[in-house]
Every structure is written in structure tokens, then in C-alpha cells.
Design an enzyme around this catalytic site. Structure first.
Site, PDB file in Angstrom:
ATOM      1  N   GLU A 124       0.365  -3.327   4.677  1.00 27.68           N
ATOM      2  CA  GLU A 124      -0.804  -2.448   4.767  1.00 27.68           C
ATOM      3  C   GLU A 124      -0.883  -1.739   6.118  1.00 27.68           C
ATOM      4  O   GLU A 124      -0.525  -2.311   7.135  1.00 27.68           O
ATOM      5  CB  GLU A 124      -2.083  -3.285   4.637  1.00 27.68           C
ATOM      6  CG  GLU A 124      -2.748  -3.230   3.288  1.00 27.68           C
ATOM      7  CD  GLU A 124      -3.352  -1.880   2.935  1.00 27.68           C
ATOM      8  OE1 GLU A 124      -3.458  -1.008   3.802  1.00 27.68           O
ATOM      9  OE2 GLU A 124      -3.702  -1.708   1.765  1.00 27.68           O
ATOM     10  N   ASP A 125      -1.407  -0.499   6.099  1.00 25.65           N
ATOM     11  CA  ASP A 125      -1.629   0.215   7.374  1.00 25.65           C
ATOM     12  C   ASP A 125      -3.113   0.395   7.674  1.00 25.65           C
ATOM     13  O   ASP A 125      -3.452   0.967   8.707  1.00 25.65           O
ATOM     14  CB  ASP A 125      -0.963   1.604   7.347  1.00 25.65           C
ATOM     15  CG  ASP A 125      -1.708   2.563   6.447  1.00 25.65           C
ATOM     16  OD1 ASP A 125      -2.108   2.146   5.337  1.00 25.65           O
ATOM     17  OD2 ASP A 125      -1.928   3.715   6.855  1.00 25.65           O
TER      18      ASP A 125
ATOM     19  N   THR B  91       1.079  10.525   3.156  1.00 30.63           N
ATOM     20  CA  THR B  91       0.221  11.500   2.470  1.00 30.63           C
ATOM     21  C   THR B  91      -1.095  11.701   3.212  1.00 30.63           C
ATOM     22  O   THR B  91      -1.867  12.589   2.879  1.00 30.63           O
ATOM     23  CB  THR B  91      -0.044  11.090   1.011  1.00 30.63           C
ATOM     24  OG1 THR B  91      -0.220   9.684   0.982  1.00 30.63           O
ATOM     25  CG2 THR B  91       1.092  11.468   0.101  1.00 30.63           C
TER      26      THR B  91
ATOM     27  N   LYS C 204      -8.909   6.457   5.566  1.00 29.06           N
ATOM     28  CA  LYS C 204      -7.665   5.792   5.132  1.00 29.06           C
ATOM     29  C   LYS C 204      -7.970   4.573   4.271  1.00 29.06           C
ATOM     30  O   LYS C 204      -8.754   3.712   4.678  1.00 29.06           O
ATOM     31  CB  LYS C 204      -6.826   5.406   6.348  1.00 29.06           C
ATOM     32  CG  LYS C 204      -6.183   6.618   6.989  1.00 29.06           C
ATOM     33  CD  LYS C 204      -5.151   6.233   8.031  1.00 29.06           C
ATOM     34  CE  LYS C 204      -4.492   7.497   8.569  1.00 29.06           C
ATOM     35  NZ  LYS C 204      -3.646   7.209   9.732  1.00 29.06           N
TER      36      LYS C 204
ATOM     37  N   LYS D  63     -10.718  -1.524  -1.714  1.00 35.25           N
ATOM     38  CA  LYS D  63     -10.415  -2.422  -0.588  1.00 35.25           C
ATOM     39  C   LYS D  63     -11.596  -2.327   0.387  1.00 35.25           C
ATOM     40  O   LYS D  63     -12.135  -1.239   0.531  1.00 35.25           O
ATOM     41  CB  LYS D  63      -9.137  -1.973   0.130  1.00 35.25           C
ATOM     42  CG  LYS D  63      -7.897  -2.001  -0.765  1.00 35.25           C
ATOM     43  CD  LYS D  63      -6.727  -1.292  -0.074  1.00 35.25           C
ATOM     44  CE  LYS D  63      -5.558  -1.139  -1.031  1.00 35.25           C
ATOM     45  NZ  LYS D  63      -4.428  -0.383  -0.501  1.00 35.25           N
TER      46      LYS D  63
ATOM     47  N   SER E  50      -2.483   0.525  -4.539  1.00 35.69           N
ATOM     48  CA  SER E  50      -3.040   1.701  -3.859  1.00 35.69           C
ATOM     49  C   SER E  50      -4.357   2.131  -4.481  1.00 35.69           C
ATOM     50  O   SER E  50      -4.535   2.043  -5.697  1.00 35.69           O
ATOM     51  CB  SER E  50      -2.030   2.854  -3.956  1.00 35.69           C
ATOM     52  OG  SER E  50      -2.639   4.065  -3.589  1.00 35.69           O
ATOM     53  N   ALA E  51      -5.253   2.655  -3.641  1.00 38.33           N
ATOM     54  CA  ALA E  51      -6.534   3.175  -4.129  1.00 38.33           C
ATOM     55  C   ALA E  51      -6.371   4.552  -4.759  1.00 38.33           C
ATOM     56  O   ALA E  51      -7.290   5.062  -5.387  1.00 38.33           O
ATOM     57  CB  ALA E  51      -7.518   3.266  -2.966  1.00 38.33           C
TER      58      ALA E  51
ATOM     59  N   ASP F  61       0.880  -1.151   0.000  1.00 40.78           N
ATOM     60  CA  ASP F  61       0.000   0.000   0.000  1.00 40.78           C
ATOM     61  C   ASP F  61       0.931   1.218   0.000  1.00 40.78           C
ATOM     62  O   ASP F  61       2.091   1.113   0.411  1.00 40.78           O
ATOM     63  CB  ASP F  61      -0.860  -0.048   1.267  1.00 40.78           C
ATOM     64  CG  ASP F  61      -1.672   1.214   1.434  1.00 40.78           C
ATOM     65  OD1 ASP F  61      -2.353   1.612   0.480  1.00 40.78           O
ATOM     66  OD2 ASP F  61      -1.608   1.812   2.528  1.00 40.78           O
ATOM     67  N   LEU F  62       0.442   2.368  -0.440  1.00 38.79           N
ATOM     68  CA  LEU F  62       1.323   3.541  -0.539  1.00 38.79           C
ATOM     69  C   LEU F  62       1.217   4.433   0.704  1.00 38.79           C
ATOM     70  O   LEU F  62       2.161   4.567   1.487  1.00 38.79           O
ATOM     71  CB  LEU F  62       0.962   4.320  -1.805  1.00 38.79           C
ATOM     72  CG  LEU F  62       1.750   5.595  -2.087  1.00 38.79           C
ATOM     73  CD1 LEU F  62       3.224   5.304  -2.268  1.00 38.79           C
ATOM     74  CD2 LEU F  62       1.203   6.283  -3.350  1.00 38.79           C
ATOM     75  N   ASP F  63       0.020   4.994   0.874  1.00 35.25           N
ATOM     76  CA  ASP F  63      -0.172   5.979   1.926  1.00 35.25           C
ATOM     77  C   ASP F  63      -0.148   5.336   3.313  1.00 35.25           C
ATOM     78  O   ASP F  63      -0.940   4.444   3.599  1.00 35.25           O
ATOM     79  CB  ASP F  63      -1.519   6.669   1.687  1.00 35.25           C
ATOM     80  CG  ASP F  63      -1.803   7.714   2.729  1.00 35.25           C
ATOM     81  OD1 ASP F  63      -0.843   8.208   3.333  1.00 35.25           O
ATOM     82  OD2 ASP F  63      -2.986   8.024   2.946  1.00 35.25           O
TER      83      ASP F  63
HETATM   84  C1  G6P Z   1      -5.497   6.157  -0.484  1.00 40.60           C
HETATM   85  C2  G6P Z   1      -5.676   6.981   0.774  1.00 40.60           C
HETATM   86  C3  G6P Z   1      -7.084   7.537   0.862  1.00 40.60           C
HETATM   87  C4  G6P Z   1      -7.428   8.288  -0.424  1.00 40.60           C
HETATM   88  C5  G6P Z   1      -7.320   7.350  -1.614  1.00 40.60           C
HETATM   89  C6  G6P Z   1      -7.641   8.026  -2.941  1.00 40.60           C
HETATM   90  O1  G6P Z   1      -6.172   4.963  -0.334  1.00 40.60           O
HETATM   91  O2  G6P Z   1      -5.423   6.194   1.923  1.00 40.60           O
HETATM   92  O3  G6P Z   1      -7.160   8.402   1.969  1.00 40.60           O
HETATM   93  O4  G6P Z   1      -8.737   8.818  -0.361  1.00 40.60           O
HETATM   94  O5  G6P Z   1      -5.998   6.840  -1.652  1.00 40.60           O
HETATM   95  O6  G6P Z   1      -6.646   8.968  -3.244  1.00 40.60           O
HETATM   96  P1  G6P Z   1      -6.694   9.952  -4.477  1.00 40.60           P
HETATM   97  O7  G6P Z   1      -5.285  10.430  -4.610  1.00 40.60           O
HETATM   98  O8  G6P Z   1      -7.133   9.156  -5.683  1.00 40.60           O
HETATM   99  O9  G6P Z   1      -7.671  11.014  -4.150  1.00 40.60           O
HETATM  100 MG    MG Z   2      -2.666   3.128   3.583  1.00 36.08          MG
END
Ligand code: G6P
Ligand code: MG
Length: 220
Positions: free
Chosen positions: A169-170, A17, A45, A145, A114-115, A9-11
């Protein structure tokens, strides 16, 4: 278990972020005149942009038309991008780059799951992109997810079986997505929140591939 790929996962795992997302959603909440706290932000998140907006509006008890929602989401992303564009390699969370290099040196594939639709830009700004063999972001998936799509697609792109993958993952929804994909999951963060993870570490700092030993289910 033979680990052929690690999916990240990224964030909250590789970069932080979440604080930018929070600042910008808070601006919108201020504009709409309701309170939005860091605790509320936990609920966003791992959740897609539009779903995050729905949760935010629910917290503020605000009703909006589809057109207004699209405008809110667009405005949120415009301001969020101003933060992202200023990111540098210094914004990578401690140990991430070293751990990705460690995996590479052991011939383990690396993938992003990542989403975020901005994931690729974040990887570019932080100089992480070249460390990934596959990148699955919010533009490539239809189901958020805990649906396993994001990680299943990563495994498919890397041509490995789900049983050969480990996810980092967090977020609770992310751990569930990994398990729904039939993958082991390492929780990054607090053991109280990430109780469903197979193993938990506070961060990627000082992590070695030799630390990825999963407890034997039979002996639990
Ligand atoms: C990640 C973050 C979410 C965020 C989503 C979409 O999953 O944890 O907080 O809403 O990405 O990000 P975006 O950059 O597409 O708005
Ligand atoms: Mg995350």
C-alpha cells in the site's frame, strides 16, 4: 510467517494514476474557481470517487446539490477515462511486473485490492490483468479503506487466511485497512508518511520474496 498471498493496491503501487486523478480534479477546481494543489491531492489518495469529490468541494468551500455532485463525479470520470484509455504497458511502475512474476514463480497468490471502479480497465490497458488470481475493485466493495473489506474479500476469493496475506500500500488509509483485516502491510513510498507500515520500501523495484521478513514484535 508463511506468505500464501500478496494483495496489492493499484494506484501508487503498480501504476501512477494519481497524476491523472489530480489533473482532472484540478480542471474541476479551476472551473469552480478555486485553488487545488498537489498537497491537497494527497488527501484523495485511496479515497473513493464520491468521497474525493466531497473533500474537493470542502477545500473549495463549495456547496452543491446531490444532483450537481453526481454530475461533477460523472464529468470527472469521463475525462479521467480519456487518460486511462491511453495507458500502455509502459505505464507500469518499475519492478511491478517482475515482482508479480517472482511471486507467481514461488506459488504465492496475487490479488488486487483497489477502491477504483476503473481498476480492471487499468489492468487490461497495462497488460497486468493476467498476473492476478483475484481482482477486488471499487465495484465489489461497499466500505472504503480503512475499512478492511477490500482486502478481506481478496483473501476470501483466494481461499487464504488473513494471517497468510501481505498487503502492499502507498496510502495511510490502505495500511490501516490491511491491519484492520489482520494482515501485515508493506508501505510503498516515504517512511515519514507510511510510519504505520510493518516494512517500508521506496518501490517494487528489485524486491524479492526473500526481502519480506517482518521484524519480530517481541524484539521491538
Ligand atoms: C483509488 C485512488 C483514488 C480514487 C479511487 C477511485 O483509490 O487512489 O484517488 O479516487 O481509486 O477511483 P475511480 O477510478 O473509481 O474514480
Ligand atoms: Mg494507492
Amino acid at each position: 510467517m508463511i506468505i500464501k498471498a500478496c494483495l496489492f493496491d493499484l494506484d501508487g503501487v503498480l501504476v501512477d494514476t494519481a497524476r491523472f486523478h489530480f489533473l482532472v480534479w484540478k480542471q474541476l477546481a479551476d472551473k469552480l474557481d478555486f485553488d487545488f494543489t498537489e498537497t491537497d491531492n494527497e488527501r484523495l489518495k485511496g479515497v473513493s470517487r464520491m468521497d474525493s469529490l466531497e473533500i474537493l468541494l470542502e477545500i473549495g468551500n463549495i456547496s452543491a446539490t446531490e444532483e450537481e455532485k453526481l454530475n461533477f463525479a460523472e464529468e470527472k470520470n469521463r475525462i479521467y477515462l480519456d487518460f486511462i484509455r491511453q495507458m500502455t504497458p509502459n505505464d507500469v511502475l518499475p519492478g511491478s511486473r517482475e515482482f508479480l512474476n517472482e511471486l507467481k514463480s514461488h506459488g504465492v497468490f496475487t490479488g488486487l485490492g483497489s477502491a477504483s471502479k476503473n481498476a480492471r480497465l487499468i489492468l487490461e490497458k497495462t497488460n497486468l490483468l493476467s498476473l492476478f488470481d483475484a481482482v477486488v475493485d471499487g465495484n465489489l466493495i461497499r466500505h472504503a479503506k480503512p475499512n478492511p473489506e477490500v482486502f478481506a474479500l481478496g483473501a476470501q476469493m483466494l481461499r487464504v487466511e488473513s494471517t497468510e496475506c501481505v498487503v502492499f500500500e502507498d496510502a495511510v488509509a490502505g495500511i490501516q485497512a490491511a491491519h484492520n483485516a489482520g494482515m501485515k502491510c508493506i508501505g510503498i513510498g516515504s517512511a515519514e508518511i507510511l510510519i504505520e507500515a510493518d516494512l517500508i520500501f521506496p518501490g517494487l523495484m528489485n524486491l524479492r520474496i526473500s526481502n519480506l521478513v517482518f521484524p519480530d514484535l517481541a524484539s521491538r
